[in-house]
Structures are given as C-alpha cells and as structure tokens.
Design a protein around this motif. Structure first.
Motif, mmCIF file in Angstrom:
data_model
loop_
_atom_site.group_PDB
_atom_site.id
_atom_site.type_symbol
_atom_site.label_atom_id
_atom_site.label_comp_id
_atom_site.label_asym_id
_atom_site.label_seq_id
_atom_site.Cartn_x
_atom_site.Cartn_y
_atom_site.Cartn_z
ATOM 1 N N GLY A 1 -3.917 -24.638 3.221
ATOM 2 C CA GLY A 1 -3.264 -22.632 3.313
ATOM 3 C C GLY A 1 -3.933 -22.325 2.257
ATOM 4 N N ASP A 2 -4.808 -22.461 0.567
ATOM 5 C CA ASP A 2 -5.040 -21.568 0.455
ATOM 6 C C ASP A 2 -6.207 -20.989 0.110
ATOM 7 N N LEU A 3 -7.311 -21.571 1.160
ATOM 8 C CA LEU A 3 -8.111 -21.601 0.939
ATOM 9 C C LEU A 3 -8.806 -20.528 1.146
ATOM 10 N N GLY A 4 -8.675 -19.094 1.805
ATOM 11 C CA GLY A 4 -9.249 -17.556 1.913
ATOM 12 C C GLY A 4 -8.972 -17.265 0.661
ATOM 13 N N GLU A 5 -7.597 -17.442 0.052
ATOM 14 C CA GLU A 5 -7.109 -16.745 -1.237
ATOM 15 C C GLU A 5 -8.160 -17.064 -2.302
ATOM 16 N N PHE A 6 -7.939 -18.791 -1.865
ATOM 17 C CA PHE A 6 -8.865 -19.380 -3.215
ATOM 18 C C PHE A 6 -10.433 -18.681 -3.354
ATOM 19 N N ASN A 7 -11.111 -18.612 -1.938
ATOM 20 C CA ASN A 7 -12.395 -18.166 -1.679
ATOM 21 C C ASN A 7 -12.194 -16.378 -1.834
ATOM 22 N N MET A 8 -11.578 -16.034 -1.693
ATOM 23 C CA MET A 8 -11.023 -14.414 -2.271
ATOM 24 C C MET A 8 -11.046 -14.281 -3.042
ATOM 25 N N MET A 9 -10.192 -14.706 -4.275
ATOM 26 C CA MET A 9 -9.994 -14.967 -5.771
ATOM 27 C C MET A 9 -11.132 -15.094 -6.691
ATOM 28 N N THR A 10 -12.013 -16.493 -6.119
ATOM 29 C CA THR A 10 -12.896 -16.006 -7.235
ATOM 30 C C THR A 10 -14.594 -15.259 -7.244
ATOM 31 N N ARG B 1 -0.139 -21.325 -2.684
ATOM 32 C CA ARG B 1 0.135 -21.262 -3.878
ATOM 33 C C ARG B 1 -0.788 -21.496 -5.081
ATOM 34 N N SER B 2 -1.688 -22.783 -4.388
ATOM 35 C CA SER B 2 -2.553 -23.135 -5.747
ATOM 36 C C SER B 2 -2.611 -21.654 -6.681
ATOM 37 N N THR B 3 -3.817 -21.247 -6.048
ATOM 38 C CA THR B 3 -4.797 -20.132 -6.508
ATOM 39 C C THR B 3 -3.846 -19.620 -7.066
ATOM 40 N N LEU C 1 -3.879 -21.541 -10.676
ATOM 41 C CA LEU C 1 -4.832 -21.242 -11.617
ATOM 42 C C LEU C 1 -5.158 -19.836 -12.330
ATOM 43 N N GLY C 2 -4.841 -18.895 -11.798
ATOM 44 C CA GLY C 2 -4.804 -17.315 -12.474
ATOM 45 C C GLY C 2 -3.462 -17.239 -13.480
ATOM 46 N N LEU C 3 -2.174 -18.067 -13.386
ATOM 47 C CA LEU C 3 -2.002 -17.795 -14.439
ATOM 48 C C LEU C 3 -2.009 -18.878 -15.810
ATOM 49 N N TRP C 4 -2.881 -19.510 -15.168
ATOM 50 C CA TRP C 4 -3.801 -20.427 -16.454
ATOM 51 C C TRP C 4 -4.656 -20.366 -17.013
ATOM 52 N N ALA C 5 -5.343 -18.560 -16.393
ATOM 53 C CA ALA C 5 -6.677 -18.141 -16.886
ATOM 54 C C ALA C 5 -7.966 -19.253 -16.986
ATOM 55 N N ILE C 6 -7.517 -19.528 -15.284
ATOM 56 C CA ILE C 6 -8.697 -20.473 -14.655
ATOM 57 C C ILE C 6 -10.379 -19.809 -15.012
#
Length: 358
Positions: A119-128, A90-92, A95-100
């Motif tokens: 756990g969020d490595l895949g989501e972080f990679n996809m979103m960035t 859920r860390s990604t 980042l989205g909520l803070w508009a990083i």
C-alpha cells in the motif's frame, strides 16, 4: 515550613515567567529553530556503518484496524544501504519519524501483492525521490511485480509531474523518480533475487494459497543472516531457508483469538465478519507454528510481526503468545514498530533496541 513555602513561591514565580515567555514571538522562534535543527541533525547515520547487519520492524500490524502501527514492513540495513521487505500502509511515515536518510535507499522486495504489503509503495517512491534518492528505485518481486509497479507509476504520474514542475528537474530529476520492476522467476523453490558480492538475497516460495505467488526472503551479509517470511502457513520451505539464521522475522495469526472473535461475530449476527474471520485462518501461521519453524531451523532469534489481531496492551500480548513458551522458552519477541536488531560482523551477538527511543 516557612522555607518550604518560600521555595514553592519561587517555583510558582518562575513558572509564571516561563509561561509568559512562551507567548513572546522571539522566544517562540528560538524554540522552533532549536527543534528544527535537532530534527535535521538527528538522522541515525550510525546505523549505516559497515560494522553490522541491522533489521528494523517498520510495520508490525495486519489489515485489521489498529492505532500507532503500520502494516507489514521490515527494513534490512547492510553495506551502507537499506532495503525494504514490503511497504505496508503508513510504513513510510515511520521512516520519516525516525529520520532515516532516504539517500541510502537500496531497493524494495515484495513478498506478495496483498494491499497491506504494497500500500505504501507509491509514497515510499515519492518520498525517497524527493529527499535525495540518487537513482531509480529497484522493486524486486515474483511474477506480477511489473504490473504492480506500473500501476503505482501510473497512479502517481501526475503527482510526479507536478513536483518536477514546481521544484525543477535539477532538484527532482524525473529519471531518478522512476521505479524499475525486477521480476524474479523462481527456479524450483528458490532463486537469487540480488547478489552484489557481499549481500545476497534469496527469494523462496511459501504457501499463502490461494494467493500465488507468495515468497519469503533470506538476506546473507558477511556471515550474518535474516529471514523474512511474508505471509504463509507453516511450510517446510521456511525451515529449509531459515536454517541457522541469526534472526527470523515471521508472521503470526493467533488462531485462538480469531476463533473467539469469529464466534462473537456469529453470535451478533454479523455474517460477513464471521465469514472473513473464518477464511483468514487457513493461510496464516500461528505464533506456535512460527516457534516450531524457528526451533527446527535452529534460528537464534525469532520475532513475530504481521500480528493478527494486533494486541493493544500487555494483557492481550500474553493472550496472543499463549503456548509459545512451551515450544520455545527463549529467543522469541513479539514485534512492534521500531524494534531494531543489530547483528555485529565477526560475532554471534544479537543486540536489541527501540528506534523510537533514539
């Protein structure tokens, strides 16, 4: 009294009109446009000015169920880029909520490979990638990081293909969506994980046995410094590599609370939970342990994260921190998602704020 009644009448009339206007599609669209515009323009670009080193707690919780907190994740901002130390579940989203601005992504540093840290490595990679990361994602870590990266790449492989097919390779270049494992072999008890001239990241071994390897990281940038422990017991290496740091972000497990939970679980006949609560006590540091490390390393500010169990209210926070003030009377903070530190260059100041209130 008559004037007061008139005022109340006017306010009620205005409220009725406002409620009616909210139901008008044109008014709804105007409000929606205003909200979207505010969100798109609200990116905290000032965090990336090269006047300071900054640290944001993106995830302060541990694997135990908890509301409104992500699992272990710390963001370090330096030299116009941000670097993630672990990518807990859920860390990604934070980042989205803070508009990083994801175009500022510098890389990921993993401390070890427990699920609540990766756990969020895949989501972080996809979103960035989807939001403009200009290059493949460098993922630094100790031996084993290649296997982790390749596993996430395989799991997200079909998803990546769908997105390029849908949006086109110009917008979502598949080459930029890749992750590159940067496996760092420890030389003795430490190794330089990254050094770009201004920012140096040192990886050092910690003790999270039987989990091995497990490491912490020290970031040094133009005279300011932050150390992130990852998961560990109190260990001499934490003191050694935290020496004179401006900020130490250290994990903490409140033994007295976990032991009480263990006894309660046993009394209720829940042997599985009783056993798990017993096991986790031998490979984490207590809040008091972290305070001792900070004192012996002459750290200016200590912040606790990866809180086991995460305190849900102010009373629980007092229980969690019991005894810490006897060891370290000041310069210690119980972390939360959004806690932000600014370390101005050419200064000893440490400025604290809440990313959620920006």
């Amino acid at each position: 009294m008559r004037n007061l009644l008139k005022l109340i009448g006017v306010l009620i009339s205005l409220l009725v009109v406002a409620v009616g206007l909210v139901n008008v599609p044109a008014v709804q669209d105007k409000l929606l446009d205003r909200a979207v515009t505010r969100q798109l323009l609200n990116s905290p670009t000032d965090l990336f000015e090269d006047d300071a080193m900054r640290v944001v707690i993106c995830g302060s919780a541990a694997p135990m169920p908890v509301r409104e907190r992500a699992s272990a994740c710390v963001m370090v901002i330096a030299g116009g880029k941000f670097y993630m130390v672990d990518t807990g579940n859920r860390s990604t989203n934070n980042l989205g909520l803070w508009a990083i601005p994801f175009s500022r992504t510098g890389g990921v540093f993993l401390t070890h490979f427990h699920s609540d840290h990766i756990g969020d490595l895949g989501e972080f990679n996809m979103m960035t990638w989807a939001q403009g990361r200009p290059a493949p994602l460098n993922v630094y870590g100790p031996q084993g990081v290649t296997e982790v990266v390749e596993g996430f790449a395989k799991a997200y492989g079909q998803d990546s293909g769908y997105r390029t097919a849908h949006h086109g390779p110009i917008l979502l270049n598949p080459a930029r969506g890749k992750m590159i494992p940067r496996e760092i072999l420890l030389e003795g008890d430490s190794a330089i994980a990254m050094d770009d001239g201004d920012l140096k990241v040192t990886m050092f071994s910690v003790n999270h046995a039987p989990i091995h390897p497990a490491v912490g990281y020290r970031f040094d940038y133009k005279g300011r410094s932050v150390v992130i422990s990852g998961d560990t017991i109190k260990v001499d290496n934490m003191i050694k590599y935290s020496q004179d740091a401006d900020l130490l972000v250290h994990e903490a497990l409140a033994m007295h609370i976990v032991q009480q939970m263990q006894a309660t679980a046993g009394g209720l006949g829940n042997e599985r939970i009783e056993s798990i609560l017993s096991d986790i006590q031998d490979y984490h540091a207590s809040p008091a342990d972290a305070a001792v490390v900070a004192n012996e390393a002459n750290v200016k500010e200590l912040v606790l994260y990866h809180l086991v169990p995460t305190p849900p209210n102010s009373i629980a926070e007092k229980v969690f921190m019991r005894g810490v003030s006897d060891i370290r009377a000041s310069g210690v903070t119980l972390g939360y998602d959004g806690l932000t530190y600014t370390l101005p260059l050419n200064s000893t100041a440490i400025i604290q704020e809440d990313m959620n209130n920006r």
